[in-house]
Write a protein that holds these residues in place. Structure first.
Motif, PDB file in Angstrom:
ATOM      1  N   ALA A 111     -96.588  60.682 -90.600  1.00  0.00           N
ATOM      2  CA  ALA A 111     -97.495  60.343 -89.492  1.00  0.00           C
ATOM      3  C   ALA A 111     -98.707  59.598 -90.033  1.00  0.00           C
ATOM      4  CB  ALA A 111     -97.930  61.616 -88.776  1.00  0.00           C
ATOM      5  N   TYR A 132    -103.011  62.373 -87.812  1.00  0.00           N
ATOM      6  CA  TYR A 132    -102.038  62.752 -86.794  1.00  0.00           C
ATOM      7  C   TYR A 132    -101.104  63.820 -87.343  1.00  0.00           C
ATOM      8  CZ  TYR A 132    -103.284  58.858 -83.739  1.00  0.00           C
ATOM      9  OH  TYR A 132    -103.945  58.007 -82.897  1.00  0.00           O
ATOM     10  N   ARG A 178     -97.229  65.022 -87.465  1.00  0.00           N
ATOM     11  CA  ARG A 178     -95.834  64.640 -87.197  1.00  0.00           C
ATOM     12  C   ARG A 178     -95.082  65.886 -86.746  1.00  0.00           C
ATOM     13  NH1 ARG A 178     -92.131  60.473 -88.633  1.00  0.00           N
ATOM     14  NH2 ARG A 178     -93.914  59.211 -88.033  1.00  0.00           N
ATOM     15  N   ASP A 231     -95.838  61.532 -83.224  1.00  0.00           N
ATOM     16  CA  ASP A 231     -97.107  61.587 -83.960  1.00  0.00           C
ATOM     17  C   ASP A 231     -98.191  62.015 -82.975  1.00  0.00           C
ATOM     18  OD1 ASP A 231     -95.889  60.796 -86.298  1.00  0.00           O
ATOM     19  OD2 ASP A 231     -96.354  58.675 -86.025  1.00  0.00           O
ATOM     20  N   PRO A 244    -101.794  63.041 -81.777  1.00  0.00           N
ATOM     21  CA  PRO A 244    -103.199  62.863 -82.162  1.00  0.00           C
ATOM     22  C   PRO A 244    -103.865  64.226 -82.376  1.00  0.00           C
ATOM     23  CG  PRO A 244    -102.664  61.518 -80.242  1.00  0.00           C
ATOM     24  CD  PRO A 244    -101.501  62.453 -80.473  1.00  0.00           C
ATOM     25  N   PRO A 245    -104.831  64.283 -83.288  1.00  0.00           N
ATOM     26  CA  PRO A 245    -105.458  65.578 -83.607  1.00  0.00           C
ATOM     27  C   PRO A 245    -106.096  66.273 -82.415  1.00  0.00           C
ATOM     28  CG  PRO A 245    -106.565  63.762 -84.763  1.00  0.00           C
ATOM     29  CD  PRO A 245    -105.376  63.186 -84.074  1.00  0.00           C
ATOM     30  N   PHE A 295     -96.670  57.996 -78.295  1.00  0.00           N
ATOM     31  CA  PHE A 295     -96.773  58.838 -79.487  1.00  0.00           C
ATOM     32  C   PHE A 295     -95.436  58.933 -80.228  1.00  0.00           C
ATOM     33  CE2 PHE A 295    -100.139  61.574 -77.092  1.00  0.00           C
ATOM     34  CZ  PHE A 295    -101.077  60.573 -77.228  1.00  0.00           C
TER      35      PHE A 295
END
Length: 155
Positions: A4, A8, A10, A97, A99-100, A126
């Motif tokens: 990722a 990010y 994975r 992936d 996003p945080p 994503f």
């Protein structure tokens, strides 16, 4: 599968090809979305065709045959997954992936290694990669084998 992007997470989503088609058509993974950090766990969910879909097929099998397929196929659940899989579909593992900030809003899911449950839609943007599988019917047990990786056509 590639890693990722920095920051990010994975994760993997195991489903059927029909579910993938729906995700790409609608542009998102609908909630609740269950993802895992384990490819092996995602492969098993893909072999099920998605846990909810499997439950529906099990109920239909039991109504038709008068016995639970879990009893009939015990101890090898993979043979049951194969027998109940829709003929016109195949398993897929979707690499996502996340996003945080989206990952932080998810809740833990104890059903899979590193599992998270997402109560919000996950955009198809994503999706990093999709691996399609085929059933291997030549071994002693049913199994799924990767057909190779491809990038989705996008929503």
């Amino acid at each position: 599968m590639a890693d990722a992007p920095s920051g990010y997470v994975r994760m993997y989503h195991g489903r059927s090809s029909a579910c993938l088609d729906q995700i790409l058509r609608e542009g998102h993974i609908a909630p609740p979305g269950y993802l895992t950090t384990s490819i092996a766990d995602a492969e098993e969910y893909a072999a099920m065709g998605g846990e909810w879909d499997l439950q529906r097929r099990e109920e239909a099998y039991e109504a038709k045959h008068g016995v639970s397929p879990r009893e009939e196929y015990r101890p090898d659940m993979w043979d049951m997954y194969f027998a109940l899989y829709p003929d016109d579909q195949h398993p897929v593992v979707i690499a996502v992936d996340v996003p945080p900030d989206v990952a932080l809003r998810a809740r833990p899911d104890s059903g899979a290694e590193g599992g998270l449950a997402f109560d919000e839609s996950l955009s198809a943007e994503f999706i990093a990669e999709v691996v399609r599988y085929r059933w291997d019917e030549h071994g002693a047990e049913a199994a799924i084998v990767p057909q190779g990786a491809m990038l989705p056509a996008g929503p």
